[in-house]
Design a protein around this motif. Structure first.
Motif, mmCIF file in Angstrom:
data_model
loop_
_atom_site.group_PDB
_atom_site.id
_atom_site.type_symbol
_atom_site.label_atom_id
_atom_site.label_comp_id
_atom_site.label_asym_id
_atom_site.label_seq_id
_atom_site.Cartn_x
_atom_site.Cartn_y
_atom_site.Cartn_z
ATOM 1 N N HIS A 122 0.931 -1.221 0.231
ATOM 2 C CA HIS A 122 0.064 0.077 0.169
ATOM 3 C C HIS A 122 0.849 1.218 0.023
ATOM 4 C CE1 HIS A 122 -3.960 -1.800 1.199
ATOM 5 N NE2 HIS A 122 -3.197 -2.749 1.115
ATOM 6 N N ILE A 134 1.166 5.523 0.881
ATOM 7 C CA ILE A 134 0.690 6.593 1.559
ATOM 8 C C ILE A 134 1.557 7.868 1.111
ATOM 9 C CG2 ILE A 134 0.544 8.011 3.703
ATOM 10 C CD1 ILE A 134 0.160 5.323 5.126
ATOM 11 N N ASP A 194 -8.127 1.891 -3.245
ATOM 12 C CA ASP A 194 -8.049 1.520 -1.964
ATOM 13 C C ASP A 194 -6.625 1.100 -1.556
ATOM 14 O OD1 ASP A 194 -8.541 -2.064 -2.486
ATOM 15 O OD2 ASP A 194 -8.058 -0.255 -4.060
ATOM 16 N N GLU A 234 -3.177 6.083 -0.896
ATOM 17 C CA GLU A 234 -3.906 7.010 0.108
ATOM 18 C C GLU A 234 -3.119 8.527 -0.328
ATOM 19 O OE1 GLU A 234 -5.148 7.668 4.593
ATOM 20 O OE2 GLU A 234 -3.841 6.067 3.909
#
Lengths: 302, 446
Positions: free
Chosen positions: B234, B236, B258, B261
């Motif tokens: 993921h 950020i 999803d 971010e």
């Protein structure tokens, strides 16, 4: 004392080109060793040039100068009513057919659909131009002639300076890269100059004929010459020299001063500038190193 | 030498200082604080920021002059050449300054203050915080200004060896005059998360302005590929800028809402909380003299993946950073290598190592040595200094000499209009801890 100094030097750790870990023992912060500027590269992008090759490359510029000179000659002869509208229309049709023929010969992918598309586009274009001819005819009626000539000459100079000599503004279908801003400005300048000259002609048919001629040359001549050059370089050279001969002979009959200026320009572009470029290359000084901003290896598509 | 040398009275000058925020601002602030702790007197001079104009005292009694001068371009004051002379002279005399320390090549106030201080015979030191090129018009002009300022400098400081090479080439200053004193990081502010993150999900953090020079376009290419190859990853992304729209479009194009971010602008006080939520820090800059962000991430225990540009290879040991060429393919390979290295990384151990590798106290001690070296250099008068400006170029040299002669005449005029003896000197409060000590002495006497 001397030997002990030598021993101390041997015992010192090697200096490292790193920023972490504080001041390195035995070395001041302004210590400079032989690796200083080690990664500097000078004149990495400099290309060794040959005079003959540069002269051959400059033929494209000379070629286009001749094309513009021929256009100006045609304008002058038409304004002097030495060329009537029927002759001009025949010239337009002839240029169109020759251009199409060259395009078909030099472009491999040929299809009836593409040809039909071309014919339709050309027809629409010519029809639109014919309808607009009366507007062009009366466009600059209230402007004095010397302003018109001054504007036309200035716009042609802008056209020549900003022209894209290495390619063409009108791209073959499917080409990459969009045309540059300067290239667009150049093309627009030439079209505006054509409109200014056309507005001084006595009849609508004259206006239509000269506009069609000018647009054919300014829009499609770079494309045709580009295709010829890509197809066969020797043919490109032959075509260029033929064009130079024709341009010089036409201007010689038309106006001695114009002929002199054109000849001087051709000599300057073909001989003086290549020699000058090679002479001035020795002053090239370019520095590259790890401090340079990195260049991205892909295109940024906004 | 350390600790036994004379105490200096330093004037820090730059257009960049708090409340503006950036690498130069924090460098000046932390350096000043640590120099105060070493017993020196430090005063900062900058231009007015909005309503903040006049004299302010910040932590530990650090005095800041917000000169009533308006910024006109990117927090830079208007280049006036000589209009800042009266106020610079007044501040130097009032505070009994011995060394003037200018920061950042792009700061006009810095260049002008250094010029005026040299005219008045004071020692001057310059710190360069950025890398500049040689080919574009802006860089050519900036290099000429730098050559003018450094022609007569006592000592210069660069934040990395690559930056030192760059500055020496741009200005023609002798390499022996240039010290390499790096930036540092406040490790007390950037501590790892008390609880170690598990590796079920790998979080990659990006915190930078989203502009071309920070490699935002590179991120647009790298993030989709990494997400495709590693389902556990993921992202950020903290920061704002003109390229943010491109990252948003990338998210929508690859359906990564999803997994990527976008935080927007992150206040510096919240940077740590963003960093400790990740395992890997990704830096995609196209040019960096040093890159403090990498230090902050390493202090929080993150493994770093960075482009190999400028001074970045010098910043961290090889086992704390994975370097890659600024190309999408190489960046993806570096991220893969970092993910493989991740099980062997202990954030607490990395934090302790960062404490040893970098500290502002060490930077202050090294800067103190630079000041000592500057004080040892011989004092020169105008006639001795003019030949240094002549060597700057066939035309520029004469122009520089003319500027300095006019500046010298202006100084004499100011001396005539407002003599130095007539300017009231600021009484020394003394360092706060010494003040507390004297208070204790008084209590003992009672």
């Amino acid at each position: 004392m001397k030997s002990s100094d030598g021993n101390q030097i041997k015992l010192q750790p090697m200096w490292r080109k790193v920023a972490y870990g504080g001041r390195q023992s035995g070395y001041d912060d302004n210590y400079t060793d032989e690796s200083f500027l080690e990664e500097m590269v000078m004149n990495a992008n400099v290309v060794k040039r040959d005079l003959l090759k540069v002269m051959i490359d400059s033929v494209s510029i000379s070629q286009y100068l001749c094309i513009v000179a021929l256009v100006v000659s045609t304008w002058t002869l038409t304004l002097n009513l030495d060329i009537d509208e029927s002759t001009l229309l025949k010239l337009d049709v002839g240029l169109l057919l020759v251009g199409f023929w060259v395009l078909l010969l030099t472009t491999c992918p040929f299809s009836l659909k593409l040809l039909t598309k071309y014919v339709l586009n050309i027809s629409f274009f010519i029809s639109g131009l014919y309808v607009l001819a009366p507007i062009y005819h009366t466009l600059t009626r209230s402007i004095s002639s010397d302003s018109i000539w001054a504007l036309a000459v200035s716009l042609l100079l802008v056209h020549l300076f900003l022209h894209d000599y290495s390619g063409s503004t009108i791209r073959p279908p499917g080409a990459l890269n969009n045309p540059k801003l300067t290239s667009n400005i150049s093309l627009n300048a030439s079209i505006v100059a054509s409109v200014l000259v056309a507005s001084r002609l006595p009849s609508r048919l004259h206006v239509f004929a000269i506009m069609l001629f000018s647009l054919q040359v300014f829009l499609f001549a770079p494309l045709i010459t580009f295709c010829v050059k890509k197809y066969h370089f020797r043919l490109h050279l032959l075509f260029s020299f033929t064009l130079m001969a024709v341009a010089l002979s036409v201007t010689y009959q038309l106006h001695r001063m114009f002929f002199t200026v054109l000849l001087a320009l051709l000599v300057f572009v073909s001989i003086v500038c290549p020699y000058w470029l090679i002479r001035i290359q020795e002053y090239k000084f370019e520095i590259n190193g790890p401090w340079d901003e990195a260049k991205l290896c892909f295109d940024i598509t906004e | 030498m350390d600790g036994q040398g004379t105490k200096h009275r330093i004037l820090m000058v730059s257009d960049f200082f708090f409340p503006n925020f950036g690498g130069v601002e924090s460098h000046i602030y932390y350096l000043s604080q640590c120099l105060l702790k070493l017993g020196h007197k430090v005063v900062v001079m900058t231009h007015a920021y909005g309503n903040r104009s006049g004299v302010r005292y910040v932590t530990n009694g650090l005095k800041v002059y917000y000169v009533p001068w308006r910024p006109f371009l990117m927090q830079n004051t208007l280049p006036t050449l000589s209009l800042t002379f009266p106020i610079v002279r007044t501040i130097i005399i009032r505070e009994k300054i011995s060394v003037v320390h200018g920061h950042q090549a792009f700061s006009t106030l810095c260049h002008e203050a250094l010029m005026h201080a040299r005219t008045m015979g004071y020692k001057v030191v310059f710190t360069d915080h950025s890398l500049y090129g040689f080919a574009d018009a802006g860089s050519i002009h900036m290099n000429k200004v730098l050559q003018f300022t450094l022609a007569d400098i006592d000592q210069a400081i660069c934040v990395s060896h690559t930056s030192k090479e760059n500055t020496v080439l741009r200005s023609g200053i002798s390499p022996e005059k240039v010290f390499m004193v790096p930036n540092a990081v406040d490790t007390a502010m950037f501590t790892p998360s008390p609880k170690r993150l598990n590796c079920d999900e790998i979080v990659i953090v990006v915190v930078s302005r989203l502009v071309y020079r920070k490699g935002a376009d590179l991120l647009v290419e790298v993030i989709p590929e990494v997400c495709r190859l590693f389902p556990k990853v993921h992202f950020i992304v903290g920061g704002d800028g003109p390229k943010r729209v491109r990252l948003e479009e990338m998210r929508e194009k690859f359906s990564l809402q999803d997994r990527v971010e976008m935080l927007g602008a992150v206040p510096h006080a919240q940077v740590r909380s963003v960093l400790i939520s990740g395992h890997i820090f990704l830096n995609s800059s196209l040019t960096e003299a040093f890159c403090i962000a990498i230090l902050e991430a390493a202090s929080c225990g993150l493994l770093t993946v960075s482009t190999r540009v400028g001074g970045v290879p010098e910043v961290l040991p090889d086992d704390m950073i994975v370097l890659a060429e600024p190309a999408p393919g190489d960046m993806v390979r570096a991220v893969k290598k970092a993910i493989d290295m991740l099980p062997g990384i202990d954030p607490q151990i990395m934090h302790l190592r960062m404490k040893e590798l970098y500290s502002w106290d060490d930077v202050a001690k090294r800067t103190e040595i630079v000041y000592d070296r500057a004080m040892e250099s011989p004092t020169t008068n105008l006639l001795d200094r003019l030949p240094r400006y002549l060597t700057c170029g066939s035309w520029a040299g004469k122009l520089f000499c003319l500027v300095m002669i006019i500046n010298y005449l202006l100084w004499r005029l100011l001396e005539f209009l407002q003599p130095a003896v007539g300017i009231e000197e600021v009484p020394d409060i003394g360092p706060l801890h010494a003040h507390l000590g004297s208070r204790n002495d008084e209590a003992q006497e009672k």
